[in-house]
Write an enzyme that holds these catalytic residues in place. Structure first.
Site, PDB file in Angstrom:
ATOM      1  N   GLU A 127      21.980  38.189  13.068  1.00  0.00           N
ATOM      2  CA  GLU A 127      22.301  37.229  12.009  1.00  0.00           C
ATOM      3  C   GLU A 127      21.184  36.210  11.805  1.00  0.00           C
ATOM      4  OE1 GLU A 127      24.359  38.855  10.590  1.00  0.00           O
ATOM      5  OE2 GLU A 127      26.149  37.603  10.402  1.00  0.00           O
ATOM      6  N   THR A 180      21.974  35.061   1.933  1.00  0.00           N
ATOM      7  CA  THR A 180      22.654  34.007   2.685  1.00  0.00           C
ATOM      8  C   THR A 180      21.713  32.830   2.928  1.00  0.00           C
ATOM      9  OG1 THR A 180      24.129  35.583   3.738  1.00  0.00           O
ATOM     10  CG2 THR A 180      23.855  33.486   4.854  1.00  0.00           C
TER      11      THR A 180
HETATM   12  N1  HSE Z   1      29.229  31.272   7.391  1.00  0.00           N
HETATM   13  C1  HSE Z   1      28.137  31.977   6.798  1.00  0.00           C
HETATM   14  C2  HSE Z   1      27.763  31.288   5.495  1.00  0.00           C
HETATM   15  C3  HSE Z   1      28.578  33.372   6.513  1.00  0.00           C
HETATM   16  O1  HSE Z   1      28.675  30.994   4.718  1.00  0.00           O
HETATM   17  O2  HSE Z   1      26.596  31.017   5.265  1.00  0.00           O
HETATM   18  C4  HSE Z   1      27.535  34.232   5.853  1.00  0.00           C
HETATM   19  O3  HSE Z   1      28.074  35.511   5.672  1.00  0.00           O
END
Ligand code: HSE
Length: 298
Positions: A127, A180
């Site tokens: 991630e 993201t």
């Molecule tokens: N919590 C993370 C965000 C999840 O919202 O940036 C990304 O999939």
């Protein structure tokens, strides 16, 4: 020896739980084949379905796998085949599915030397590569299944949360890609106390609703005062999709992870299907391509 596995897509945040709450989808996910081989290191030998890097250091499954190997006394390696069904940048945990699948299968093939929490930490390295931040709200549900709460990051503390039997998710992905990392950059780093009060009231309400099997309470709690108002601007038709989902009977609706996918929860499969039909209406009208999935969430 090798393992062929299903790696579920996940909805992170779930409106009120930014970076701490997530849930796995039963019927949407990737396939991976992980093979234990004598040659040291990790090789991505096949990647189908998406145009993603196969160099180990640039691939989330490769990086998560290297994190595991770095802590292991095993001196062989692994080959990884990834067959993507989840689109990268769609907001349903594409990177988490790959990184979690890799480390889960490697651990199994090694005779489970690592406990689940360690696997979450390895997958979080994937991630970090994908989004710049090692968040756990997709990898935890991808690993444990069902709903998970990241109660704390330091130290990492993950709590699986039971959920009611008739809870279904509808997820629609308008075919635009949002990275993201980009959708995190636009967020404010401070919140007001007033917003905090609303948000943790809803987060507590959602957890209680899941555990008490109180669908109305779940619905009332699916509200986000902090992230959704900012991120929804990036998603075409968001307000309309949301209001149409609610009119069609959804308990609640919000952005899935960092978007652009939008999720709705419903009581029962029939309602979830009606909600799917309602959510795609605006995209059909304005001519935006979309995918829509209906899935049980536990
Ligand atoms: N919590 C993370 C965000 C999840 O919202 O940036 C990304 O999939």
């Amino acid at each position: 020896s090798e393992l062929k596995i299903f790696c579920p897509a996940t909805i992170a945040n779930i409106s009120c739980g930014f970076d701490v709450l997530g849930v796995a989808l039963d019927s949407v996910g990737d396939e991976m084949i992980i093979r234990k081989v004598a040659e040291k290191g990790i090789r991505i030998t096949k990647l189908t379905g998406q145009d993603l890097p196969t160099e180990t250091h640039l691939n989330v499954a490769g990086v998560a796998g290297l994190a595991l190997l770095g802590e292991s006394d095993y001196d062989g390696g692994f080959e990884i085949e990834i067959h993507k069904k989840i689109k990268a940048g769609s907001g349903i945990g594409s990177s988490a599915a790959s990184s979690t699948g890799a480390v889960w299968a490697m651990n199994e093939l090694l005779g489970t030397p690592f406990p689940p929490l360690e696997l979450v930490k390895f997958a979080m390295e994937g991630e970090r590569l994908a989004s710049g931040v090692a968040h756990a709200d997709n990898v935890a549900p991808a690993l444990f299944g069902g709903f998970t709460l990241v109660r704390s990051y330091e130290p990492l503390d993950i709590v699986p949360i039971a959920s009611p039997p008739q809870l279904w998710a509808t997820v629609i992905h308008p075919q635009i890609e949002i990275r993201t990392s980009d959708s995190r950059k636009i967020l404010k780093t401070n919140i007001t106390l007033a917003d905090g009060i609303k948000q943790w009231g809803n987060l507590g309400g959602l957890i209680a609703g899941l555990l008490m099997e109180d669908y109305d309470l779940i619905g009332r709690s699916l509200t986000d005062h902090i992230v959704e108002p900012i991120r929804s601007i990036l998603i075409p038709g968001f307000d309309k999709v949301k209001s149409d989902a609610i009119s069609a009977g959804a308990l609640g609706c919000g952005i899935s992870g960092s978007g652009p996918s939008i999720f709705a929860f419903s009581k029962g499969e029939d309602t979830a299907k009606k909600v799917a039909a309602a959510m795609k209406g605006i995209y059909q009208k304005i001519g935006i391509e979309y995918d829509v999935h209906v899935s049980k969430v536990n």
